[in-house]
Structures are given as structure tokens and as C-alpha cells.
Scaffold this motif. Structure first.
Motif, mmCIF file in Angstrom:
data_model
loop_
_atom_site.group_PDB
_atom_site.id
_atom_site.type_symbol
_atom_site.label_atom_id
_atom_site.label_comp_id
_atom_site.label_asym_id
_atom_site.label_seq_id
_atom_site.Cartn_x
_atom_site.Cartn_y
_atom_site.Cartn_z
ATOM 1 N N ILE A 235 -9.621 -5.759 -0.124
ATOM 2 C CA ILE A 235 -8.910 -4.641 0.519
ATOM 3 C C ILE A 235 -9.400 -4.541 1.967
ATOM 4 N N ALA A 331 -1.581 1.726 -5.470
ATOM 5 C CA ALA A 331 -0.907 1.246 -4.263
ATOM 6 C C ALA A 331 -0.627 2.399 -3.302
ATOM 7 N N LYS A 335 -2.155 2.956 0.552
ATOM 8 C CA LYS A 335 -1.262 3.167 1.692
ATOM 9 C C LYS A 335 -1.649 4.433 2.455
ATOM 10 N N TYR A 340 -4.874 -2.162 2.817
ATOM 11 C CA TYR A 340 -3.855 -3.101 2.351
ATOM 12 C C TYR A 340 -4.538 -4.363 1.851
ATOM 13 N N ILE A 341 -3.826 -5.094 1.005
ATOM 14 C CA ILE A 341 -4.302 -6.378 0.507
ATOM 15 C C ILE A 341 -3.815 -7.460 1.472
ATOM 16 N N ILE A 344 -0.183 -9.082 1.540
ATOM 17 C CA ILE A 344 0.708 -8.278 0.700
ATOM 18 C C ILE A 344 1.088 -7.016 1.477
ATOM 19 N N PRO A 346 2.102 -3.189 2.158
ATOM 20 C CA PRO A 346 1.761 -1.945 1.459
ATOM 21 C C PRO A 346 2.967 -1.384 0.700
ATOM 22 N N THR A 350 2.600 -4.136 -3.043
ATOM 23 C CA THR A 350 1.210 -4.048 -3.507
ATOM 24 C C THR A 350 1.152 -3.649 -4.979
ATOM 25 N N TYR A 353 2.068 -6.637 -7.051
ATOM 26 C CA TYR A 353 0.968 -7.618 -7.065
ATOM 27 C C TYR A 353 -0.142 -7.167 -8.019
#
Length: 426
Positions: A235, A331, A335, A340-341, A344, A346, A350, A353
Motif C-alpha cells: 500500500i 478499498a 481511498k 492505493y495499491i 491498481i 483506487p 482495488t 483485486y
């Protein structure tokens, strides 16, 4: 480990918590040897003779108190059932959801509801056990010649035993170290291990003892590996303005455990699969009746029992994991916090995923739980062991999981006081 235990003993606060925990567990084990009032002298001396799937399950989780007809014969199982049902109802009922979001005050109300539910379940199970003992189904007429007053006294005693056990567990959680309910169950399971070992030694089959020892070591290693296993989702937090200061952001990770559900799916599946057996025994009539034939068909250890048993474990693992971890909620929180990943977007991507990762992890954890739960039946049949002699996979899973949790709590207490703990950091 011995050094860490010595450090814990030197800290007055930790020493007091350890002694209090040991004293509460000792009181619980003492109650397992106090016989029920009103039972016959023969029943007190011999206990229940006809062991089966139902009595074996209760005996394992009560430390033999069920077979010995003690005041703690029902153990803590009514409370566990009530706690699991209340946890599921918290997700399904909006009013309970609101209480769970009210912090400590709401949690206290939910805990109170759980206690009331436990009392109701304990009373119902006490009536069922009194009928079971009066029928002589345990191989001995435990309540032969008893009257209504004796029945009432047994019901009240069994119900009180459940509530007292729950109270001891809550005292451990508040003033001791570790989860009190889990420690009580673990102590009950471990108390049966010496008797099983003695039976194996008296059998004199060295080969079986060696095989069981190797299998036990492998199962424990696998349980530790899976329980401690996790997928770390990276993250990244972007820089943002907080008042007059600019936060630097940074990178962390979201840990997703392989086995989020723990042992709860096995408990649910076991209860459902034992339901036909319990109905068949209560109905009587042997295998001539319809319920008797159904109970015989689903006899624990048989193929018709193991296949749906494993399927139910997998299904409940997915269900309970979905209750524990909500990808959409995580998720949204990421946000809002500016996280965020990497790679990916947001929001909904996410959530999709995280849901995909959770589905794959849960599949492995569910298959592992099903294997651990069904393995003892295969071992018992292959080595021709008496039923209940080998400690079941569910029992091992509980003991190992509770032991790891207890060590983690003791570890954190030691680290807070600048003592070296159990786990070595690399």
C-alpha cells in the motif's frame, strides 16, 4: 524461550497475570471432578461406558467432564455456539450492526446478549443431557430411580456449570493473560493427552507410536505454517496537506491471512454433521427406524460422512471469511486515506483485486482445514486405532492456534517492558 519465560516471571505484573490465569484454569479443572448431584453411585464410579461420535466430541472439549458426569459436563460449548451465532447476526441484523459501531458501549451490549443466549442454550442442552442420562443410553442408568426434583436439580446444576465456566473465562480475559475461553478449551483438550498416550504405551505397538509421533509433528508444523502465513499487499500513501504540515506519505502493506476463519468452519460443519446422529440416538429404535438408518448412514468416519463434512468446511470457510473481511469496505477506506495499491486504480478496481486475492487465499485455507479435520478419521481407520484415541485435527488446530496467540500476547508484554521476547526478529 526459557529465557523469555524467566523474564516474564521477573516482571511483577506479568507474574501476577500468569498466576491468576493458572489459578482460574485449575479451578475449572477441579470442577471437572465434582460429580453431578442425584446420579447413581454406579454412574459416579464408572461414568459413561458407550462412547460414540457425540459423546466423544463432548468428552474432548470438556476434558473428560462429560463422560465422568461432572458439574462441568457441558463445558463451554453453549457459549461458543452463542458467540458465533451472535457474530453472524451482527452482520445480518442492522440494529446489531449499529451497536457494533458504537465502540465499547455497543460491544458491552452485544456481550450481554451473548450471555443471555448462552443461558438459553445451556438450559436446553441441560434438559437434553438429563433425558439422555435418564434413558440409560450411556451404558449406565445414571438417574435410575430419580424423581422430578432430582431432574430439576441436575438441569440447574448443568446450566450453572456452563455459566460458571463462562465467568471463569471472562475473568481470565480481563485480569489474566490470553483469551480465557480459548485457554479453557485448550486446557480441557490437553488434559486428555496423557490418557491417550498411556493407552498407546499399554498397547505396546512401537511402530504405531512412532508413526503417530511423526504425523503429529507434521500436522503441528503445517498448522503453524498456515496460521502464520499471510499475503502482504503493498500500500502506497501519497503526500497530502494536513493543516500547515505536509505529510510525507510512505509505503506499507495490508496483511491478508491464509486462514482468516480459524477453527470456526470445522465447528459449524461438525455440529451439522452430528445432527442426524443425535436425532437417531434420541429417537431410539436402533437401525430399524428411519432416523436410525440415517444416523447409521452418516456414521463419523464413513465415506458418506467425510465427503459432505469436507464440503461444508470449505463452504463455511468462504462464508466466515466474507464476514471477517469486506474488500469493498477496505478499498473505500484506502481511498479516503489517500492510499492505493501500486498498479491498481483506487475504488472499485482495488475492491476487485482484493476480492480476487482473498478468493485464492481462502481456497487454500479451506482445503487445508478440510484436510486437517478429515485426516484423523483416515489415520484411525488405517492404523486400526480405537475411536477417540488419537487427538483430532480440530483439537490440534485449537491447541496450536491458542498457544501461538498466548505467546504473541506475552511477547508484546515483554517488548513493552524492553525485554527480549520469544520470536527472534531477522
Amino acid at each position: 524461550m526459557l529465557g523469555a519465560l524467566a523474564n516474564a516471571w521477573r516482571v511483577p505484573d506479568l507474574r501476577q497475570k500468569l498466576l491468576f490465569t493458572a489459578m482460574m484454569i485449575a479451578l475449572y479443572r477441579l470442577g471437572a471432578f465434582v460429580p453431578l448431584p442425584g446420579v447413581s453411585e454406579q454412574a459416579r464410579e464408572s461414568g459413561l461406558q458407550n462412547t460414540n461420535a457425540v459423546t466423544g466430541l463432548f468428552s474432548a472439549f470438556t476434558g473428560g467432564a462429560f463422560n465422568s458426569l461432572s458439574v462441568f459436563a457441558l463445558g463451554i460449548m453453549p457459549y461458543i455456539t452463542a458467540a458465533i451465532v451472535m457474530q453472524l447476526m451482527t452482520v445480518a441484523i442492522p440494529k446489531l450492526q449499529e451497536l457494533s459501531r458504537e465502540g465499547e458501549t455497543g460491544q458491552q451490549k452485544i456481550t450481554q446478549y451473548t450471555r443471555y443466549f448462552t443461558l438459553a442454550l445451556a438450559f436446553i442442552q441441560s434438559i437434553a443431557m438429563t433425558l439422555y442420562l435418564s434413558s440409560g443410553a450411556g451404558g449406565v442408568a445414571a438417574l435410575a430411580g430419580a424423581g422430578p426434583v432430582d431432574y430439576f436439580l441436575v438441569i440447574v446444576t448443568l446450566t450453572t456449570g456452563v455459566m460458571l465456566t463462562m465467568w471463569l473465562g471472562e475473568l481470565i480475559s480481563q485480569h489474566g493473560l490470553g483469551n480465557g475461553i480459548s485457554l479453557i478449551i485448550t486446557a480441557a483438550i490437553i488434559s486428555q493427552a496423557p490418557r491417550a498416550i498411556q493407552s498407546l504405551i499399554e498397547g505396546g505397538n512401537v511402530t504405531v507410536i512412532i508413526i503417530l509421533g511423526i504425523l503429529l509433528l507434521l500436522v503441528v508444523t503445517a498448522i503453524v505454517f498456515v496460521n502464520e502465513g499471510q499475503r502482504r499487499i503493498p500500500i502506497t500513501y501519497a503526500k497530502k496537506q494536513v493543516g500547515r504540515r505536509m505529510s510525507q506519505g510512505g509505503t506499507t502493506y495490508l496483511p491478508m491471512k491464509v486462514n482468516m476463519a480459524g477453527v470456526i468452519p470445522i465447528i459449524f460443519a461438525s455440529s451439522l454433521m452430528l445432527f442426524p446422529v443425535i436425532l437417531g440416538q434420541m429417537a431410539g429404535g436402533g437401525t430399524d427406524s428411519l432416523l436410525g438408518r440415517v444416523a447409521a448412514f452418516f456414521e463419523p468416519g464413513s465415506i458418506p460422512y467425510l465427503i459432505p463434512f469436507a464440503a461444508l468446511i470449505i463452504m463455511f470457510t468462504y462464508f466466515y471469511t466474507a464476514v471477517q473481511f469486506n474488500p469493498v469496505e477496505h478499498a473505500d477506506n484506502l481511498k479516503k486515506q489517500g492510499g492505493y495499491i501500486p498498479g491498481i486504480r483506487p475504488g472499485e478496481p482495488t475492491a476487485l483485486y482484493l476480492n480476487g486475492v482473498l478468493t485464492r487465499l481462502t481456497l487454500f485455507g479451506a482445503i487445508f482445514l478440510a484436510a486437517v479435520a478429515t485426516l484423523p478419521y483416515a489415520i484411525t481407520g488405517t492404523l486400526n486405532l480405537p475411536p477417540g484415541l488419537f487427538i483430532g485435527g480440530t483439537s490440534i488446530l485449537i491447541v496450536v492456534g491458542v498457544s501461538l496467540d498466548f505467546l504473541r500476547q506475552l511477547e508484546s508484554q515483554l517488548m513493552m517492558r524492553n525485554y527480549e521476547g520469544f520470536l527472534k526478529k531477522r
